[in-house]
Design an enzyme around this catalytic site. Structure first.
Site, PDB file in Angstrom:
ATOM      1  N   GLU A  14       0.846  -1.080  -0.085  1.00  0.00           N
ATOM      2  CA  GLU A  14      -0.018  -0.009   0.089  1.00  0.00           C
ATOM      3  C   GLU A  14       0.869   1.289  -0.174  1.00  0.00           C
ATOM      4  OE1 GLU A  14      -3.871  -0.960   2.322  1.00  0.00           O
ATOM      5  OE2 GLU A  14      -2.294  -2.252   3.191  1.00  0.00           O
ATOM      6  N   SER A 150      -6.950  -2.860   1.650  1.00  0.00           N
ATOM      7  CA  SER A 150      -7.251  -2.289   0.251  1.00  0.00           C
ATOM      8  C   SER A 150      -7.761  -3.349  -0.686  1.00  0.00           C
ATOM      9  CB  SER A 150      -5.743  -1.689  -0.221  1.00  0.00           C
ATOM     10  OG  SER A 150      -5.477  -0.645   0.619  1.00  0.00           O
ATOM     11  N   TYR A 217      -9.202   3.915  -5.107  1.00  0.00           N
ATOM     12  CA  TYR A 217      -8.230   4.925  -5.076  1.00  0.00           C
ATOM     13  C   TYR A 217      -8.455   6.002  -6.484  1.00  0.00           C
ATOM     14  CZ  TYR A 217      -6.849   2.606  -0.991  1.00  0.00           C
ATOM     15  OH  TYR A 217      -6.932   2.264   0.253  1.00  0.00           O
ATOM     16  N   ARG A 256     -10.621   3.154  11.575  1.00  0.00           N
ATOM     17  CA  ARG A 256     -11.963   2.980  10.850  1.00  0.00           C
ATOM     18  C   ARG A 256     -12.197   1.356  11.101  1.00  0.00           C
ATOM     19  NH1 ARG A 256     -10.570   2.845   5.688  1.00  0.00           N
ATOM     20  NH2 ARG A 256     -10.999   0.911   5.508  1.00  0.00           N
ATOM     21  N   ASP A 258     -14.799  -1.451   9.369  1.00  0.00           N
ATOM     22  CA  ASP A 258     -15.552  -1.615   8.278  1.00  0.00           C
ATOM     23  C   ASP A 258     -16.505  -2.860   8.307  1.00  0.00           C
ATOM     24  OD1 ASP A 258     -14.009  -0.009   6.754  1.00  0.00           O
ATOM     25  OD2 ASP A 258     -12.385  -1.773   5.920  1.00  0.00           O
ATOM     26  N   GLU A 272     -13.750  -5.845   9.595  1.00  0.00           N
ATOM     27  CA  GLU A 272     -12.435  -5.640  10.069  1.00  0.00           C
ATOM     28  C   GLU A 272     -12.264  -4.314  10.638  1.00  0.00           C
ATOM     29  OE1 GLU A 272      -9.143  -4.597   7.571  1.00  0.00           O
ATOM     30  OE2 GLU A 272     -10.736  -3.560   6.221  1.00  0.00           O
ATOM     31  N   ASN A 274      -9.529  -1.065  10.644  1.00  0.00           N
ATOM     32  CA  ASN A 274      -7.953  -0.516  10.124  1.00  0.00           C
ATOM     33  C   ASN A 274      -7.369   0.325  11.342  1.00  0.00           C
ATOM     34  OD1 ASN A 274      -8.245  -1.508   7.385  1.00  0.00           O
ATOM     35  ND2 ASN A 274     -10.574  -0.419   7.987  1.00  0.00           N
ATOM     36  N   GLY A 278      -6.999   5.225   5.642  1.00  0.00           N
ATOM     37  CA  GLY A 278      -6.400   5.951   4.602  1.00  0.00           C
ATOM     38  C   GLY A 278      -6.842   7.611   4.956  1.00  0.00           C
TER      39      GLY A 278
END
Ligand SMILES: Nc1ncnc2c1ncn2[C@@H]1O[C@H](COP(=O)(O)OP(=O)(O)O)[C@@H](O)[C@H]1O
Ligand SMILES: [Mg+2]
Length: 310
Positions: A14, A150, A217, A256, A258, A272, A274, A278
């Protein structure tokens, strides 16, 4: 004014995302009047940190080394305060299997799963257990590496014949892989800053089967809706679940979470967490902060203040 080193890039898959996150964070810190040094993380990281002697490290790294507790451990060793979660929470978040076990133990709903190391297949005949696993999880089954982000290495297996190939693909990213029940539903994310849940973001993919690496992205490939338009009570429940995950995994600063909202079941499950979300133009946490009235610069300043020793 604080002397801040922005750690970005690195050698994870990443890297490009991190360079974007890092550049954006660096710009904000400069606008905020801080003394900023950008460091593309590599072999000389420790040496560069010694020379720079920052009062704070802003960790804008994603994936291996940057998000899994490794860089955080080095910063602890050097006595440099840093943004984001500490070592143990990073370790728990970076390993989807470990994170899911913590969730299950805490009674937080997460899709049913089985996880194996490559040695289980090579030395213990795990392939022979696949029919039983497929029976329990039902097709389609999601196959993903435990330690990536990602959407890298994630495959949806529609039938038994797809599973071996999906496993090989996932194992090419790391030595632990999970097979997970597929949730037919909506992709949600709840960002948290300092223990406070921000408005829910829904990611609606335009073309792909799901929200994959490119779609994430490239501006315009995914449509984001924030605050997500959700059935009564679901927003509060999603935020509550995300905060439960934050606490169970021991996060701090920001994160964050998800989630999926099952189309038929109406149930929320957590995929999950994070540890370093990002921070690019299309990233979800900045969008959620914006929807809460927290502009990007204000968000960055808040993370700086949170990380500085009181
Ligand atoms: N069990 C699942 N059911 C349905 N979709 C899934 C499932 N697991 C992952 N996905 C899809 O793949 C995306 C990425 O998965 P995730 O577990 O969040 O890993 P990462 O974001 O680290 O790549 C999700 O946002 C979702 O669109
Ligand atoms: Mg995710």
């Amino acid at each position: 004014m604080t002397r801040v080193a922005v750690l970005k890039g690195g050698r994870s898959l990443e890297r490009q995302v991190s360079l974007k996150s890092g550049a954006r964070v660096q710009d904000a810190l400069e606008r905020l009047g801080h003394d900023v040094v950008g460091i593309d993380v590599g072999h000389d990281l420790v040496a560069r940190l010694r020379v720079t002697a920052p009062e704070l490290a802003f960790v804008a790294l994603h994936g291996r080394d940057g998000e899994d507790g490794t860089v955080q451990e080095l910063l602890e060793a050097l006595g440099i305060p840093y943004t984001g979660s500490g070592v143990s929470a990073c370790i728990r978040c970076a390993d989807k299997v470990l994170a899911k076990h913590h969730m299950v133990d805490a009674g937080i709903p997460t899709p049913d799963f089985f996880a194996f190391n490559e040695t289980a297949f090579k030395e213990l005949g795990a392939a022979d257990a696949l029919p039983a696993i497929e029976q329990r999880l039902q097709f389609p089954i999601v196959v993903k590496p435990a330690g990536q982000g990602s959407a890298l290495g994630i495959k949806f297996a529609a039938a038994a014949t797809d599973v071996p190939g999906a496993l090989v693909a996932a194992f090419s990213y790391g030595d632990k892989v999970l097979l997970e029940h597929h949730v037919d539903g909506r992709d949600l994310a709840v960002s948290i800053v300092d223990g406070e849940a921000l408005p829910v973001v829904e990611a609606v993919p335009r073309e792909e089967d799901f929200y994959d690496f490119e779609a994430r992205y490239e501006i315009g490939r995914t449509q984001f809706v924030c605050p997500a338009r959700l059935p009564e009570g679901i927003t509060a429940r999603a935020q509550e679940l995300a905060l439960d995950v934050w606490r169970v995994l021991g996060c701090r600063s920001f994160a964050r979470i998800d989630l999926m909202l099952g189309a038929q079941t109406g149930e929320l499950t957590v995929l999950e967490a994070n540890a370093i979300p990002g921070m690019t133009e299309t990233s979800l946490l900045p969008q959620a902060a914006d929807a809460a009235g927290i502009g990007f610069d204000a968000l960055i300043e808040r993370l700086v203040q949170l990380a500085l020793p009181g």
